[in-house]
Each structure stands twice: as structure tokens, then as C-alpha cells.
Design a protein around this motif. Structure first.
Motif, PDB file in Angstrom:
ATOM      1  N   LEU A   1     -34.115 -22.953  32.180  1.00 52.85           N
ATOM      2  CA  LEU A   1     -33.342 -24.035  31.572  1.00 52.85           C
ATOM      3  C   LEU A   1     -32.796 -23.627  30.215  1.00 52.85           C
ATOM      4  CD1 LEU A   1     -35.777 -27.063  32.222  1.00 52.85           C
ATOM      5  CD2 LEU A   1     -33.718 -26.489  33.528  1.00 52.85           C
ATOM      6  N   ASN A   2     -31.695 -24.271  29.827  1.00 49.70           N
ATOM      7  CA  ASN A   2     -31.213 -24.193  28.445  1.00 49.70           C
ATOM      8  C   ASN A   2     -31.980 -25.257  27.669  1.00 49.70           C
ATOM      9  OD1 ASN A   2     -28.475 -23.763  30.303  1.00 49.70           O
ATOM     10  ND2 ASN A   2     -28.668 -22.315  28.607  1.00 49.70           N
ATOM     11  N   ILE A   3     -32.921 -24.795  26.826  1.00 50.99           N
ATOM     12  CA  ILE A   3     -33.862 -25.773  26.279  1.00 50.99           C
ATOM     13  C   ILE A   3     -33.808 -25.962  24.768  1.00 50.99           C
ATOM     14  CG2 ILE A   3     -35.509 -25.505  28.171  1.00 50.99           C
ATOM     15  CD1 ILE A   3     -36.516 -23.943  24.985  1.00 50.99           C
ATOM     16  N   ALA A   4     -33.107 -25.075  24.031  1.00 50.92           N
ATOM     17  CA  ALA A   4     -33.289 -25.171  22.588  1.00 50.92           C
ATOM     18  C   ALA A   4     -32.151 -24.524  21.821  1.00 50.92           C
ATOM     19  CB  ALA A   4     -34.611 -24.530  22.185  1.00 50.92           C
ATOM     20  N   SER A   5     -32.195 -24.762  20.504  1.00 52.03           N
ATOM     21  CA  SER A   5     -31.366 -24.037  19.547  1.00 52.03           C
ATOM     22  C   SER A   5     -32.295 -23.378  18.533  1.00 52.03           C
ATOM     23  CB  SER A   5     -30.405 -24.984  18.823  1.00 52.03           C
ATOM     24  OG  SER A   5     -29.529 -25.601  19.740  1.00 52.03           O
ATOM     25  N   MET A   6     -31.932 -22.186  18.084  1.00 48.15           N
ATOM     26  CA  MET A   6     -32.790 -21.450  17.159  1.00 48.15           C
ATOM     27  C   MET A   6     -31.962 -20.831  16.049  1.00 48.15           C
ATOM     28  SD  MET A   6     -35.675 -18.560  18.018  1.00 48.15           S
ATOM     29  CE  MET A   6     -34.504 -17.387  18.691  1.00 48.15           C
ATOM     30  N   GLU A   7     -32.513 -20.838  14.829  1.00 50.61           N
ATOM     31  CA  GLU A   7     -31.855 -20.260  13.672  1.00 50.61           C
ATOM     32  C   GLU A   7     -32.640 -19.050  13.178  1.00 50.61           C
ATOM     33  OE1 GLU A   7     -31.531 -23.305  10.752  1.00 50.61           O
ATOM     34  OE2 GLU A   7     -30.097 -24.505  11.913  1.00 50.61           O
ATOM     35  N   ASN A   8     -31.914 -17.994  12.837  1.00 57.00           N
ATOM     36  CA  ASN A   8     -32.522 -16.785  12.267  1.00 57.00           C
ATOM     37  C   ASN A   8     -31.832 -16.459  10.951  1.00 57.00           C
ATOM     38  OD1 ASN A   8     -34.439 -15.618  14.402  1.00 57.00           O
ATOM     39  ND2 ASN A   8     -32.579 -15.958  15.589  1.00 57.00           N
TER      40      ASN A   8
ATOM     41  N   MET B   1     -35.236  11.575   1.915  1.00 59.16           N
ATOM     42  CA  MET B   1     -36.093  10.486   2.373  1.00 59.16           C
ATOM     43  C   MET B   1     -35.234   9.259   2.661  1.00 59.16           C
ATOM     44  SD  MET B   1     -37.997   9.157  -1.104  1.00 59.16           S
ATOM     45  CE  MET B   1     -38.890  10.691  -1.292  1.00 59.16           C
ATOM     46  N   ALA B   2     -35.719   8.425   3.578  1.00 58.11           N
ATOM     47  CA  ALA B   2     -35.001   7.208   3.948  1.00 58.11           C
ATOM     48  C   ALA B   2     -36.001   6.082   4.150  1.00 58.11           C
ATOM     49  CB  ALA B   2     -34.186   7.431   5.223  1.00 58.11           C
ATOM     50  N   PHE B   3     -35.587   4.888   3.781  1.00 59.54           N
ATOM     51  CA  PHE B   3     -36.451   3.715   3.904  1.00 59.54           C
ATOM     52  C   PHE B   3     -35.603   2.534   4.364  1.00 59.54           C
ATOM     53  CE2 PHE B   3     -38.115  -0.234   2.038  1.00 59.54           C
ATOM     54  CZ  PHE B   3     -39.395  -0.250   2.595  1.00 59.54           C
ATOM     55  N   ASN B   4     -36.141   1.719   5.259  1.00 59.03           N
ATOM     56  CA  ASN B   4     -35.440   0.505   5.675  1.00 59.03           C
ATOM     57  C   ASN B   4     -36.421  -0.645   5.759  1.00 59.03           C
ATOM     58  OD1 ASN B   4     -36.322   0.177   8.705  1.00 59.03           O
ATOM     59  ND2 ASN B   4     -35.729   2.317   8.494  1.00 59.03           N
ATOM     60  N   LEU B   5     -35.907  -1.831   5.487  1.00 59.55           N
ATOM     61  CA  LEU B   5     -36.711  -3.058   5.493  1.00 59.55           C
ATOM     62  C   LEU B   5     -35.911  -4.171   6.137  1.00 59.55           C
ATOM     63  CD1 LEU B   5     -38.987  -5.035   4.508  1.00 59.55           C
ATOM     64  CD2 LEU B   5     -37.707  -5.215   2.363  1.00 59.55           C
ATOM     65  N   SER B   6     -36.548  -4.888   7.069  1.00 54.84           N
ATOM     66  CA  SER B   6     -35.927  -6.067   7.678  1.00 54.84           C
ATOM     67  C   SER B   6     -36.865  -7.246   7.515  1.00 54.84           C
ATOM     68  CB  SER B   6     -35.663  -5.840   9.173  1.00 54.84           C
ATOM     69  OG  SER B   6     -34.732  -4.798   9.379  1.00 54.84           O
ATOM     70  N   TYR B   7     -36.317  -8.355   7.066  1.00 55.71           N
ATOM     71  CA  TYR B   7     -37.071  -9.607   6.965  1.00 55.71           C
ATOM     72  C   TYR B   7     -36.370 -10.647   7.816  1.00 55.71           C
ATOM     73  CZ  TYR B   7     -38.466 -14.176   5.215  1.00 55.71           C
ATOM     74  OH  TYR B   7     -38.877 -15.476   5.139  1.00 55.71           O
ATOM     75  N   ILE B   8     -37.120 -11.289   8.705  1.00 56.19           N
ATOM     76  CA  ILE B   8     -36.544 -12.279   9.611  1.00 56.19           C
ATOM     77  C   ILE B   8     -37.334 -13.577   9.512  1.00 56.19           C
ATOM     78  CG2 ILE B   8     -35.937 -12.824  11.995  1.00 56.19           C
ATOM     79  CD1 ILE B   8     -35.852  -9.841  12.564  1.00 56.19           C
ATOM     80  N   ASN B   9     -36.636 -14.664   9.221  1.00 58.76           N
ATOM     81  CA  ASN B   9     -37.235 -15.991   9.205  1.00 58.76           C
ATOM     82  C   ASN B   9     -36.546 -16.801  10.300  1.00 58.76           C
ATOM     83  OD1 ASN B   9     -38.448 -18.416   8.653  1.00 58.76           O
ATOM     84  ND2 ASN B   9     -37.312 -18.804   6.769  1.00 58.76           N
ATOM     85  N   SER B  10     -37.269 -17.036  11.387  1.00 55.17           N
ATOM     86  CA  SER B  10     -36.671 -17.747  12.515  1.00 55.17           C
ATOM     87  C   SER B  10     -37.402 -19.056  12.757  1.00 55.17           C
ATOM     88  CB  SER B  10     -36.721 -16.890  13.786  1.00 55.17           C
ATOM     89  OG  SER B  10     -38.054 -16.664  14.188  1.00 55.17           O
TER      90      SER B  10
ATOM     91  N   ALA C   1     -46.199 -14.520  17.304  1.00 52.01           N
ATOM     92  CA  ALA C   1     -46.374 -13.177  17.858  1.00 52.01           C
ATOM     93  C   ALA C   1     -45.313 -12.213  17.341  1.00 52.01           C
ATOM     94  CB  ALA C   1     -46.313 -13.235  19.384  1.00 52.01           C
ATOM     95  N   ALA C   2     -44.250 -12.729  16.733  1.00 49.34           N
ATOM     96  CA  ALA C   2     -43.172 -11.878  16.213  1.00 49.34           C
ATOM     97  C   ALA C   2     -43.426 -11.542  14.746  1.00 49.34           C
ATOM     98  CB  ALA C   2     -41.830 -12.581  16.360  1.00 49.34           C
ATOM     99  N   PRO C   3     -43.175 -10.308  14.318  1.00 49.86           N
ATOM    100  CA  PRO C   3     -43.409  -9.925  12.918  1.00 49.86           C
ATOM    101  C   PRO C   3     -42.385 -10.546  11.980  1.00 49.86           C
ATOM    102  CG  PRO C   3     -42.351  -8.131  14.090  1.00 49.86           C
ATOM    103  CD  PRO C   3     -42.677  -9.180  15.127  1.00 49.86           C
ATOM    104  N   LYS C   4     -42.813 -10.765  10.735  1.00 50.65           N
ATOM    105  CA  LYS C   4     -41.904 -11.252   9.695  1.00 50.65           C
ATOM    106  C   LYS C   4     -41.142 -10.093   9.049  1.00 50.65           C
ATOM    107  CE  LYS C   4     -42.597 -15.803   9.115  1.00 50.65           C
ATOM    108  NZ  LYS C   4     -41.503 -16.803   9.091  1.00 50.65           N
ATOM    109  N   TYR C   5     -41.841  -8.982   8.859  1.00 53.14           N
ATOM    110  CA  TYR C   5     -41.254  -7.821   8.192  1.00 53.14           C
ATOM    111  C   TYR C   5     -41.376  -6.605   9.102  1.00 53.14           C
ATOM    112  CZ  TYR C   5     -41.800 -10.668   3.951  1.00 53.14           C
ATOM    113  OH  TYR C   5     -41.746 -11.665   3.028  1.00 53.14           O
ATOM    114  N   ILE C   6     -40.309  -5.820   9.162  1.00 50.06           N
ATOM    115  CA  ILE C   6     -40.302  -4.547   9.886  1.00 50.06           C
ATOM    116  C   ILE C   6     -39.842  -3.477   8.908  1.00 50.06           C
ATOM    117  CG2 ILE C   6     -39.357  -3.262  11.827  1.00 50.06           C
ATOM    118  CD1 ILE C   6     -38.879  -5.901  13.254  1.00 50.06           C
ATOM    119  N   LEU C   7     -40.661  -2.457   8.727  1.00 50.01           N
ATOM    120  CA  LEU C   7     -40.359  -1.410   7.758  1.00 50.01           C
ATOM    121  C   LEU C   7     -40.348  -0.045   8.436  1.00 50.01           C
ATOM    122  CD1 LEU C   7     -42.640  -3.555   6.415  1.00 50.01           C
ATOM    123  CD2 LEU C   7     -41.966  -2.322   4.363  1.00 50.01           C
ATOM    124  N   GLY C   8     -39.541   0.850   7.909  1.00 49.57           N
ATOM    125  CA  GLY C   8     -39.488   2.216   8.420  1.00 49.57           C
ATOM    126  C   GLY C   8     -39.314   3.203   7.284  1.00 49.57           C
ATOM    127  N   TYR C   9     -39.911   4.381   7.441  1.00 47.75           N
ATOM    128  CA  TYR C   9     -39.803   5.412   6.404  1.00 47.75           C
ATOM    129  C   TYR C   9     -39.794   6.781   7.065  1.00 47.75           C
ATOM    130  CZ  TYR C   9     -41.064   8.541   2.570  1.00 47.75           C
ATOM    131  OH  TYR C   9     -41.082   9.573   1.656  1.00 47.75           O
TER     132      TYR C   9
END
Length: 317
Positions: free
Chosen positions: A64-71, A92-101, A171-179
């Protein structure tokens, strides 16, 4: 012989609208470069396999189409070259992602299958992230959990589904980091790469690892957590206890390598050698096998990825 199947004539594609603000930068003759992005994404007509009342369709669940979600979130990348000489270079390289859904809308007709009236450990409800845990408050005595004793939230004297609460933990992470970093010295090469997930949770109840406890009227197979909890049975309340909810944040060293370039070894032949190790180690407080093996599902259901050693010799002519 044929049988009728579930069918939703009103099914639609999910629709996503994204607003993104970003810029690239470079300093010190591009020895430092990177990008920064701010984004807002709204998805409507979100699809989900949903429990439906008996008799409504030819099955117990329906897509079903059940919802709307904001990220909302930030993505930041930076690359630097601290050293660059004739014989030595270091990058060297660094990346950071922050997701609030969060779910901004949920169809009432679907709430019984995915929301607060569901019998699932993971639920979707307005104001919270997708796949948020919906559990009982475990009651403790002197720091130890009490078997089958959950908090009576509504104080009606009965422990029931109405005493469960939305934990706010997903179950989903808030922050994803890479180096990653690489070092080249004359004919030698060295490098490592790692990544981390922060703010993710897993409901880990290791019932698959069992022990036999004798001395009871009927012998039972119990979780190895028996040694910590003393729990002697698998009660329905225990299956929703927040005692089993663990912070599964982690840091992984994904790869480490070293190589050497021998250059010309015979006429026009050149040779190089490289040794590497993948999945080197994981730093986490999670007590299960692999905090990433259950990404976004909320449950530990596979074994951790094996460590891999490799040596390669390259010949070019």
C-alpha cells in the motif's frame, strides 16, 4: 488450478521532491578541496507491505501507499594533501553524512499494520523515523532485569500492548562517516580506509545460540543470556523488552594495504606487489556478530563478514 491473489488497484509510484543547496571549495592551490551539501527531501505515497483485515482482500497483507516521509541532512566531504614532495606524498579524505528523517503523514487505514496498533517490534508512526522500535519498559532490581516484569505505563494494573512505547530509537544510523588515507614513499605505497555508523540500534535476542538447562520438570533450550539474566522461559513480554535493544554504533577498519613497485625487472617487463587485509577489525559495544549485517532491519540475522588476506603480483610488459 488457479488461486486469487492480493491486488491493489490504487497502487501508485512513490514520489520524491528534493531541495539541495551545496558548494565546492578549494584552498592552498587545491591542496584542500571538498564540498558541502544541505538537503531536504520529501517522499509521498511511501510504499510498505502492510497487514490488512481479513476478508478485505485475498490475503493478510498488501503493498500500500501508506505514508509521507521527510529527510533533512548534511553531506560534507573534504580531501587534503598534507605532504607533497618529490619522494613523499600523503593524501587523506573524510566524509560525513547526517540524516534526520521522520514520517510526516500516515494513512489511518494503514496504521493497524505498520503503526502503534501493530504487533511488530519495528513500527512506523508520525513524528518518528521509519523503522522505530516499539517496546516495553523493562523493570530492573538492583541493576538486574526481572523476568516477565514490564512497566505498567497506563497504570491500569494489566500489562498489555497499550503499555508499549515508541523508543525514538531507529534501526537506521543518524551519522555515517568515512575516512581514507594513502602514503607513497619512493616505490612504497601504504593505505587504509574505514567507516562508521553512529546512532543505529539493533534488537538482539540470541535465541539461536542455546544451552540445555537440566533440573527442571521439562528441560528447555534457553538463550545464552541465561547466564546474565537468569530468565528461564521465552515469554511474550520478553520478546518486546527494551532490555534487548542495543546501541549498534560502530567503527570498522575496512582495508589496509602495502605495496612495492619494483619497476623494470626484465627488458620491458615491470613488476609490483601488493598485500592487503579486508575487514580488519570492528570497534563496537554491540554484543552480536556484526552491527552492520542487519543494517536497517533492526535484527541480527547473519554472521559477520570474514577477514580476508590477499597478496597480488602484477607483471606488465
Amino acid at each position: 488450478m488457479s488461486y486469487p491473489g492480493t491486488y491493489n488497484p490504487n497502487l501508485k509510484w512513490e514520489q520524491t521532491a528534493t531541495t539541495d543547496l551545496g558548494f565546492d571549495y578549494g584552498f592552498l592551490k587545491n591542496r584542500i578541496t571538498g564540498s558541502l551539501d544541505l538537503f531536504y527531501k520529501k517522499t509521498t505515497n511511501l510504499l510498505n507491505e502492510t497487514t490488512i483485515p481479513l476478508g478485505v482482500n485475498f490475503g493478510s497483507s498488501l503493498l500500500l501507499n501508506i505514508a509521507s516521509m521527510e529527510n533533512k541532512g548534511i553531506e560534507w566531504n573534504i580531501k587534503a594533501i598534507p605532504v607533497q614532495t618529490k619522494n613523499l606524498s600523503w593524501e587523506m579524505a573524510f566524509n560525513l553524512s547526517y540524516i534526520n528523517s521522520k514520517i510526516s503523514h500516515l494513512n489511518n487505514v494503514s496504521d493497524s499494520g505498520v503503526g502503534l496498533f501493530s504487533d511488530q517490534t519495528l513500527v512506523n508512526t508520525v513524528g518518528y523515523s521509519r523503522n522505530t522500535f516499539y517496546l516495553y519498559h523493562q523493570v530492573y532490581d538492583s541493576g538486574s532485569p526481572l523476568e516477565d516484569v514490564m512497566l505498567d505505563v497506563n497504570k491500569d494494573g494489566i500489562i498489555s500492548a497499550s503499555d508499549r512505547y515508541v523508543t525514538g530509537k531507529s534501526a537506521a544510523p543518524k551519522y555515517i562517516l568515512g575516512y581514507s588515507t594513502s602514503l607513497n614513499y619512493k616505490k612504497w605505497q601504504f593505505g587504509i580506509s574505514m567507516h562508521a555508523n553512529l546512532g543505529q540500534y539493533i534488537f538482539y535476542k540470541p535465541i539461536e545460540n542455546t544451552i540445555a538447562i537440566t533440573g527442571w520438570d521439562v528441560s528447555e533450550n534457553l538463550s545464552t543470556l541465561y547466564y546474565k539474566t537468569g530468565f528461564s522461559k521465552n515469554d511474550q513480554f520478553e520478546n518486546y523488552s527494551d532490555f534487548y535493544l542495543q546501541n549498534a554504533s560502530f567503527l570498522k577498519l575496512d582495508n589496509i594495504y602495502a605495496g612495492y613497485d619494483f619497476g623494470k625487472v626484465f627488458k620491458d617487463w615491470t613488476m609490483s606487489i601488493r598485500a592487503s587485509v579486508q575487514h580488519v577489525f570492528t570497534v563496537t559495544n554491540f554484543t552480536g556478530q556484526d552491527p552492520e549485517a542487519s543494517y536497517n532491519s533492526g535484527y541480527q540475522n547473519t554472521y559477520n563478514v570474514p577477514r580476508i588476506y590477499a597478496v597480488g603480483i602484477n607483471l606488465h610488459f
